[in-house]
Structures are given as C-alpha cells and as structure tokens.
Design a protein around this motif. Structure first.
Motif: not given
Length: 498
Positions: A286-290, A292-293
């Motif tokens: 997933i894209a890290h919630p904070r 974006g990685t």
C-alpha cells in the motif's frame, strides 16, 4: 523484534518461583518513612502542548519502602494550578490508567478536558513508577529492530527476545507494584503539603484509587471512580466484556436506519473476515498513509480483531467500525489501514508503557486465573481467545512477585465516592461499578447509556466530577445531562456520509 511487538501484545492484553512481599503490613508506617527519606524539588516549567508555565517536580523515594536507605528512585510529577490561583480548594490528583500510563504525559489533554475542575482546584499528575520519567522500565532501543504497525504481527516474536528485554531492566521488578505506586502518590501529596486530596481514577486508575482508599483513607477528601476495574477483576479476561460491547455495536447499528440499510449483515461481514484471516493472512503493498511510500501491509486475524476491539473504547472509533468491517469483507482493507495509521508513532504520548503493564498484570492478575476462567471467557463470538494470547505467552516468562492475599479483599470505606460507567464499555462494564457501589458505604453509581470507556471524556461527565468534588453532595448531583446524550451514530460511506 520484541520491542516492536510489545505494543501489539499490550493491545491484545488490554483488548486482553515467588518473591514474597508483605506489602500491606507497611501501610501504617509508610507515610512516616517517606517523610523521613524523600527529597522534593519543584520549579516552574514549560511542557509540550501548554503555552503558559506549570509546575514540574521530582520527589525522591525509596525503591523498596522496607529499605528506606537503599536504592532511591525519582518520581516525576506536574501540577496544573487552579485558574483562580486561590490555593484554597483541595486539589485533585489524577490516577492514570493502564496500568502503565504516565500521568504527566496527559497534562496538556487534561488541562483542557478538566477545565471545569481546574477553575478552582490544582490538578496533580504523577508518573507511576516504571513509566514516563519515574524510573521507566525499558529496553534499549538499539537492542531491537522495530517494524511498522503495518508490517508487524501481534505474536511473531521469540521467547528469547522477551527474556533479553527483561534482562536489561536494572530495577527490582517486585517493587514496581500497585501498592508501592500508592505509597508514591501519597508521598507526593505529603511533600506538597496537602493534608487531604481528592482523587480521580480512570480504568486501572480506579483500582489504584480503591487501594489508596484502603491504605491512606485519612489522606482522601473524596474519590471518583470512572470505568471501574475492581480488585476482583482479572486483567486479561476481556473476551466476554469485549463481545458484549461488540453486540451493542451491532444492535445500535441495526437500530439506526442508515446504518441498518448500509450494513444489514454486519456480523456476517465480521465473521467472514475473521474466518478468512484464520485461514490466511492478507498481504498487500500500500501507499504509506503519511509518507506515500510503498509499504508492506500484513493483517492476520489477531491484528484485525485487536484493532477492532480497541476502537470499541471510544465513540469515535465505534462510529467507523461498521464501515471498516463491511469494506474488509469486500476485500478493501484501506479503511482498516486508516485506523492502524493512528497508532504508527513509536510511543505516542499518553499511551501505555507495556513493560509496567505486564509486570503488574503478570503478577497481580495472571496467577489467579484458572484454566476454566480462560475457557469461559473465550466462549464468545467476537474475539474468542485472542485477547488472552499475549498475556499467556508473556506472563510465564516474567519475573514473579506475589501480593499478600489481603490485597484482593474488598475495599470498605465511607469516603464520599462518585462512580461512573459507560454502558458501551468493552473492558470495564457497568457491572463492575455496581459491585464497587455495593462495597462502599457513601457512594453513588451513575451509568451513561450512550458512552463507552471513561465517562469524563464527555463535557457532562467532567462537569459532574467538578460539581461533586466542590459540593460532595452525591444525592443532589444532577446527572440528567448524561441521560440526554444522543445514541451513537455511524459513518456509512467512504465519503463520510456526504
């Protein structure tokens, strides 16, 4: 690895050879001992979250009250001064939950939340020994490799990792118990020159308050017990209380038209996800919630259930759980990830220091739980035995002390006591408050029908606390504002019901 897992195990625990100590025999003379040996420092200070100066203090006390000239520890505390600066009203000491919360880390939050109390009363906050800046029980950061909350699982640690962590403690763990914490609190009271104080205990803080009532009744003007954890409750047996709160979530969702229409088969959705995760954990990128990685996400049934159970503690968490469960049943775990993101800080301020939690739970509760108790608690349709696994894995490894049998005896007291419970509470249900009310000679139990864990998170609840400690009139206390609170509501759309 164990360091990364302690918070998860702790969450499961919350959501779930002998060192003999004759602690109670010390109650009568401990105040004299602390007066003789304690050293107080107090100064103005600034802390995060509060613009103006408050007072910060340190009191040096014996680690072992039976050996007052032996090893010493520093207790850290703060004082939030009364707004009117009158110094005339008896202060309120806040006893934090857990066990394992550092009360001073709640200073900024309580300065706002307890505004009505603070108008005329100082508020005293003491880090319980083993937490915060009071001889914290900790492992060195370098010893372990922490994983993110997205990738880590609850129970994938090795026994040796727990043992290595325990080996790093340089304290005498047998002294980091509930009764010595009360001796510390009363030593701070005496050092600050207060003949009496009011105390507010929330969750585990209510157990601390009950012990305080037994050990130092002469020090107390009044007591507030909010979400009661009595001495006959066993920390770790939260299967039935969690299931009860979950059933209330289901029934309240079905009673609200929009929730019923959006999620007509909510329990089926939950059981579907539960059974799928038992067979095979979910693994996604997933894209890290904070940040974006790209981030690896792993969800097994323990992580799913423990996260849901913790959300049952608050109305905010409960409001989104039907949507989270329904979306997960459709294969969309991103709402669940949003919930996880709230816990991805290393040690959020005000969170539980899990080493002290386990030191107390593994010694004051775990030895008294029989196998039939575990089985009866696991006989439920929500978490089953998942909230047991952390304590059953870790406690056999933990160094042991054993409180005196009288530690568990009911508390009898005529100190004016206000008891508060939230009907939706997943861990300290109103029955606990009823038992406390029956024990105490001068008490009143008020149940908030539409609140969960901790009634004083609500303005009305705080107002009752303030009025009670001002007037000590239990019968005259008007609790109608709690009865007028609306029923819980639910988010039914990914667009936030827009």
């Amino acid at each position: 690895m164990w360091k990364a897992k302690r918070k998860a195990v702790c969450s499961a625990l919350l959501a779930s050879g002998l060192l003999t100590s004759s602690m109670l025999s010390l109650a009568a003379d401990s105040e004299q001992l602390t007066t003789q040996s304690s050293k107080l420092s107090l100064e103005n200070c600034h802390i995060d979250g509060i613009k103006e100066q408050i007072q910060c203090g340190t009191l040096t006390v014996p680690e072992n009250y039976q050996a007052p000239s032996g090893q010493q520890i520093d207790l850290h505390f703060t004082v939030l001064s009364a707004i009117d600066n009158s110094n005339n009203k008896i202060p309120l000491m806040f006893l934090a939950g857990g066990p394992g919360q550092a009360a001073t880390e709640l200073s900024a939050m309580l300065r706002n939340r307890f505004y009505e109390v603070r108008k005329t009363h100082d508020i005293i906050l003491v880090d319980q020994r083993g937490t915060g800046q009071s001889s914290q029980l900790k492992c060195h950061d370098e010893a372990f490799t922490a994983k993110s909350v997205y990738e880590s699982l609850t129970f994938d640690f090795e026994v040796s990792e727990v043992q290595d962590c325990i080996a790093e403690f340089n304290q005498d763990l047998s002294q980091y118990n509930s009764e010595n914490a009360i001796r510390d609190f009363d030593a701070v009271r005496a050092a600050l020159g207060h003949d009496k104080i009011n105390i507010y205990g929330g969750s585990y803080g209510t157990r601390a308050a009950l012990i305080y009532m037994r050990m130092f009744p002469q020090s107390l003007n009044s007591v507030v017990l909010d979400s009661v954890a009595p001495l006959d409750m066993r920390i770790g047996l939260f299967g039935q209380s969690g299931a009860r709160s979950y059933e209330l979530l289901l029934s309240n969702c079905q009673a609200e038209e929009s929730c019923q229409q959006a999620f007509p088969n909510l329990d089926e959705d939950y059981q579907k996800v539960f059974n799928q995760l038992v067979v095979k954990p979910v693994e996604l990128t997933i894209a890290h919630p904070r940040l974006g990685t790209p981030t690896k996400l792993v969800i097994d049934v323990e992580k799913f259930v423990t996260t849901i159970q913790l959300q049952l503690y608050s109305l905010e968490g409960r409001s989104i759980m039907p949507l989270v469960i329904n979306q997960a049943a459709q294969g969309n775990f991103m709402p669940f990830v949003g919930v996880l993101a709230a816990g991805d800080e290393k040690q959020p301020r005000g969170s539980v220091y899990s080493n002290l939690l386990m030191n107390i739970a593994c010694n004051e509760d775990f030895p008294l739980i029989a196998e039939q108790d575990w089985q009866a608690d696991a006989n439920n349709g929500f978490a089953r035995n998942i909230s047991h696994r952390g304590v059953r894995l870790v406690c056999p490894l933990w160094p042991k002390y054993r409180p005196d049998a009288s530690f568990y005896e009911p508390i009898r007291s005529d100190i004016p006591t206000l008891i508060l419970s939230g009907k939706l509470d997943p861990v300290t249900p109103p029955e606990n408050g009823e038992r406390a009310d029956q024990m105490l000679a001068n008490s009143r139990h008020i149940v908030a029908e539409h609140l969960s864990h901790i009634v004083a998170v609500n303005d009305c609840g705080v107002g009752l606390v303030a009025k009670f400690i001002d007037e000590l009139d239990l019968e005259g206390l008007d609790a109608s504002c709690l009865a007028e609170l609306p029923a819980e509501t639910f988010m039914t759309s990914l667009n936030g019901n827009m």
